[in-house]
Enzyme design. Structure first.
Site, mmCIF file in Angstrom:
data_model
loop_
_atom_site.group_PDB
_atom_site.id
_atom_site.type_symbol
_atom_site.label_atom_id
_atom_site.label_comp_id
_atom_site.label_asym_id
_atom_site.label_seq_id
_atom_site.Cartn_x
_atom_site.Cartn_y
_atom_site.Cartn_z
ATOM 1 N N SER A 184 -21.240 0.040 6.419
ATOM 2 C CA SER A 184 -19.903 0.643 6.433
ATOM 3 C C SER A 184 -19.244 0.271 5.118
ATOM 4 O O SER A 184 -19.602 -0.737 4.498
ATOM 5 C CB SER A 184 -19.078 0.115 7.600
ATOM 6 N N ASP A 211 13.869 0.749 -9.740
ATOM 7 C CA ASP A 211 14.060 1.250 -11.090
ATOM 8 C C ASP A 211 15.264 2.208 -11.213
ATOM 9 O O ASP A 211 16.098 2.068 -12.107
ATOM 10 C CB ASP A 211 12.749 2.010 -11.382
ATOM 11 N N LYS A 246 -28.083 -1.319 -0.879
ATOM 12 C CA LYS A 246 -27.992 -2.704 -0.402
ATOM 13 C C LYS A 246 -27.810 -2.745 1.111
ATOM 14 O O LYS A 246 -27.401 -3.759 1.680
ATOM 15 C CB LYS A 246 -26.826 -3.403 -1.105
ATOM 16 N N ARG A 257 19.566 7.895 -1.431
ATOM 17 C CA ARG A 257 19.448 8.384 -2.801
ATOM 18 C C ARG A 257 20.696 9.211 -3.030
ATOM 19 O O ARG A 257 21.078 10.017 -2.186
ATOM 20 C CB ARG A 257 18.174 9.209 -2.953
ATOM 21 N N GLY A 301 14.651 3.390 -2.063
ATOM 22 C CA GLY A 301 13.786 3.177 -0.892
ATOM 23 C C GLY A 301 14.046 1.820 -0.259
ATOM 24 O O GLY A 301 14.287 0.850 -0.961
ATOM 25 N N MET A 354 0.575 3.055 -0.098
ATOM 26 C CA MET A 354 1.655 3.578 -0.929
ATOM 27 C C MET A 354 1.479 3.172 -2.389
ATOM 28 O O MET A 354 0.828 2.176 -2.692
ATOM 29 C CB MET A 354 3.006 3.119 -0.388
ATOM 30 N N THR A 381 12.026 -3.386 -3.745
ATOM 31 C CA THR A 381 11.112 -2.252 -3.589
ATOM 32 C C THR A 381 9.758 -2.784 -3.156
ATOM 33 O O THR A 381 9.353 -3.861 -3.595
ATOM 34 C CB THR A 381 10.956 -1.445 -4.906
ATOM 35 N N ILE A 382 9.053 -2.027 -2.332
ATOM 36 C CA ILE A 382 7.737 -2.523 -1.902
ATOM 37 C C ILE A 382 6.687 -2.369 -3.004
ATOM 38 O O ILE A 382 5.634 -2.981 -2.945
ATOM 39 C CB ILE A 382 7.226 -1.797 -0.615
ATOM 40 N N ASP A 383 6.980 -1.543 -4.018
ATOM 41 C CA ASP A 383 5.940 -1.159 -4.987
ATOM 42 C C ASP A 383 5.578 -2.206 -6.030
ATOM 43 O O ASP A 383 4.548 -2.087 -6.690
ATOM 44 C CB ASP A 383 6.356 0.126 -5.712
ATOM 45 N N GLN A 388 4.069 0.772 6.050
ATOM 46 C CA GLN A 388 4.105 -0.237 4.981
ATOM 47 C C GLN A 388 5.517 -0.604 4.543
ATOM 48 O O GLN A 388 5.732 -1.599 3.865
ATOM 49 C CB GLN A 388 3.353 0.279 3.748
ATOM 50 N N ARG A 423 22.102 -11.142 3.014
ATOM 51 C CA ARG A 423 22.600 -12.383 3.640
ATOM 52 C C ARG A 423 22.876 -13.447 2.586
ATOM 53 O O ARG A 423 23.941 -14.093 2.579
ATOM 54 C CB ARG A 423 21.549 -12.866 4.642
ATOM 55 N N ALA A 424 21.908 -13.605 1.667
ATOM 56 C CA ALA A 424 22.067 -14.634 0.628
ATOM 57 C C ALA A 424 23.237 -14.285 -0.293
ATOM 58 O O ALA A 424 24.014 -15.173 -0.673
ATOM 59 C CB ALA A 424 20.774 -14.760 -0.179
ATOM 60 N N ARG A 428 2.920 5.681 -5.644
ATOM 61 C CA ARG A 428 2.849 6.982 -6.321
ATOM 62 C C ARG A 428 2.550 6.804 -7.796
ATOM 63 O O ARG A 428 1.836 7.582 -8.399
ATOM 64 C CB ARG A 428 4.181 7.729 -6.154
ATOM 65 N N ASP A 487 6.755 -2.492 -8.872
ATOM 66 C CA ASP A 487 6.626 -1.849 -10.178
ATOM 67 C C ASP A 487 7.854 -2.078 -11.065
ATOM 68 O O ASP A 487 8.266 -1.202 -11.801
ATOM 69 C CB ASP A 487 6.398 -0.340 -9.990
ATOM 70 N N ARG A 521 -11.481 -1.694 9.903
ATOM 71 C CA ARG A 521 -12.824 -2.241 9.635
ATOM 72 C C ARG A 521 -13.646 -2.355 10.930
ATOM 73 O O ARG A 521 -14.866 -2.141 10.918
ATOM 74 C CB ARG A 521 -12.696 -3.617 8.965
HETATM 75 P P1 ADP Z 1 14.895 3.246 -6.548
HETATM 76 O O1 ADP Z 1 16.090 2.422 -6.912
HETATM 77 O O2 ADP Z 1 14.181 2.722 -5.337
HETATM 78 O O3 ADP Z 1 13.996 3.490 -7.742
HETATM 79 P P2 ADP Z 1 15.944 5.974 -6.824
HETATM 80 O O4 ADP Z 1 15.073 6.335 -7.972
HETATM 81 O O5 ADP Z 1 16.196 6.987 -5.761
HETATM 82 O O6 ADP Z 1 15.422 4.678 -6.051
HETATM 83 O O7 ADP Z 1 17.363 5.524 -7.415
HETATM 84 C C1 ADP Z 1 18.417 5.139 -6.583
HETATM 85 C C2 ADP Z 1 19.680 5.826 -6.981
HETATM 86 O O8 ADP Z 1 20.097 5.397 -8.269
HETATM 87 C C3 ADP Z 1 19.595 7.345 -7.133
HETATM 88 O O9 ADP Z 1 19.693 8.005 -5.917
HETATM 89 C C4 ADP Z 1 20.785 7.631 -8.025
HETATM 90 O O10 ADP Z 1 21.993 7.663 -7.295
HETATM 91 C C5 ADP Z 1 20.829 6.431 -8.919
HETATM 92 N N1 ADP Z 1 20.186 6.738 -10.212
HETATM 93 C C6 ADP Z 1 18.896 6.765 -10.516
HETATM 94 N N2 ADP Z 1 18.695 7.100 -11.800
HETATM 95 C C7 ADP Z 1 19.920 7.316 -12.324
HETATM 96 C C8 ADP Z 1 20.419 7.694 -13.609
HETATM 97 N N3 ADP Z 1 19.596 7.913 -14.638
HETATM 98 N N4 ADP Z 1 21.763 7.822 -13.761
HETATM 99 C C9 ADP Z 1 22.603 7.577 -12.745
HETATM 100 N N5 ADP Z 1 22.209 7.222 -11.514
HETATM 101 C C10 ADP Z 1 20.894 7.092 -11.296
#
Ligand code: ADP
Length: 325
Positions: free
Chosen positions: A218, A104, A214, A73, A12, A172, A128-130, A257, A22-23, A174, A132, A157
């Site tokens: 709103s 991740d 109270k 992806r 994402g 956002m 990532t914006i999450d 977002q 850039r960096a 999930r 996580d 508001r």
């Molecule tokens: P994010 O990096 O934001 O979590 P994704 O989960 O879509 O986004 O992962 C990005 C890309 O990384 C996937 O489209 C895929 O190509 C690769 N990827 C994710 N998991 C695996 C995995 N277990 N093995 C190989 N490639 C992976």
């Protein structure tokens, strides 16, 4: 040390990815290396969609959202054949180091790749914006996403107060409540519903009833899209049946977002991490993600980063309760 470094964004998109690119490009040039841009994440390596970059390739992008390298992806990269094809293309171009900016999944893909092809070095940047991702206090794009959500709720508001309404605002997240929690505090929400904690509809009704007693005219409830009670529409439906003191409305903030000009905090973080990733490669590191923890730049192995979950700060959860009195 490798002379050619590939740089890609994957998964994402998030605001600040451009500042990170850039960096990375300019730090590579600083070290006398050749930076190559890879378009559309891992797909771009498989399709050999790669181009040489220079200092001017990254002019005037520090303030822009999205990613100039595009992102995708890549189901093909999940297969051995796809990764082998990617490896052949990298070898052909003499690229034996990569900076991958993503979440991740991007880290998992990188870990898988270097297990099979250890002669290619990879360092990750948390984009990532999450928020996580384990191994950094903040991910690139999180601060901007929260600011966007807060600004949107400030506007909501006005209507909530003018019309005496109960608003459920979905943000956002999930699998994680980081955006919801900080947005809720900064926007002065009555409650925050997130996947990490259980807030039943009964508990929520109790809070709303306390607000009614109270004389609150709103109320705003922030709901993470992955909350166990469902998204904002689902929660509002359940509440509406049993609480009619205020008219109920729902607003889903959605993709606003993810976009927009990154905040100063994201620009600085992205700049630090893009540079730190290239520095790490120059020092011979591989299989690690860079991050900032307690203001210090750190490196954490991919395997470690993907196996751990960043904890929500309990002090912030407590704050939501106290401040909604
Ligand atoms: P994010 O990096 O934001 O979590 P994704 O989960 O879509 O986004 O992962 C990005 C890309 O990384 C996937 O489209 C895929 O190509 C690769 N990827 C994710 N998991 C695996 C995995 N277990 N093995 C190989 N490639 C992976």
């Amino acid at each position: 040390m490798e002379k050619n470094i590939g740089i890609l964004t994957s998964g994402g998109d998030s605001p600040g990815m451009n500042a990170c690119i850039r960096a990375a490009v300019r730090t590579a040039l600083y070290h006398g290396l050749k930076p190559f841009g890879v378009r559309r994440g891992y797909d771009g390596i498989i399709d050999d969609d790669v181009f040489l970059m220079d200092s001017r390739s990254v002019s005037n992008i520090i303030h822009t959202g999205g990613t100039i390298l595009k992102t995708a992806r890549s189901p093909r990269f999940r297969t051995r054949e796809g990764r082998d094809a990617a490896y052949q293309n990298l070898k052909k171009r003499g690229i034996d180091a990569l900076v991958v900016i993503g979440g991740d999944g991007t880290y998992r893909g990188a870990a898988e790749f270097i297990a099979e092809h250890p002669d290619v070095k990879i360092v990750g940047c948390p984009g990532t914006i999450d928020n996580d991702l384990y191994g950094t206090d903040f991910t690139i794009g999180f601060d901007t996403a929260v600011n966007t959500a807060v600004q949107a709720i400030d506007k909501i508001r006005d209507t909530a107060t003018s019309h005496n309404r109960l608003f459920f605002v979905e943000v956002m997240g999930r699998d994680a409540g980081f955006i919801a929690l900080r947005t809720g505090i900064a926007a002065g929400a009555e409650a925050v519903l997130i996947p990490e904690t259980v807030t039943t509809v009964d508990m929520l009704l109790e809070m709303l009833e306390a607000g009614r007693q109270k004389n609150k005219s709103s109320m705003i409830i922030v709901v993470a899209e992955g909350d166990e009670e469902g998204g904002a529409f689902a929660v509002a439906e359940k509440v509406k049946k049993r609480f009619d003191y205020l008219e109920t409305k729902v607003s889903i903030l959605g993709h606003i977002q993810r976009g927009g000009s990154p905040t100063y905090a994201d620009r600085v973080l992205a700049s630090r991490l893009g540079a730190a990733a290239v520095d790490a490669l120059v020092e011979g590191e591989t299989g690690v993600a860079v991050g900032v923890v307690h203001h210090d730049a750190v490196r954490i192995p991919f395997d470690h980063a993907v196996k751990h979950v960043q904890d929500l700060n309990p002090a912030l959860l407590r704050l939501v309760k106290i401040l909604s009195l």
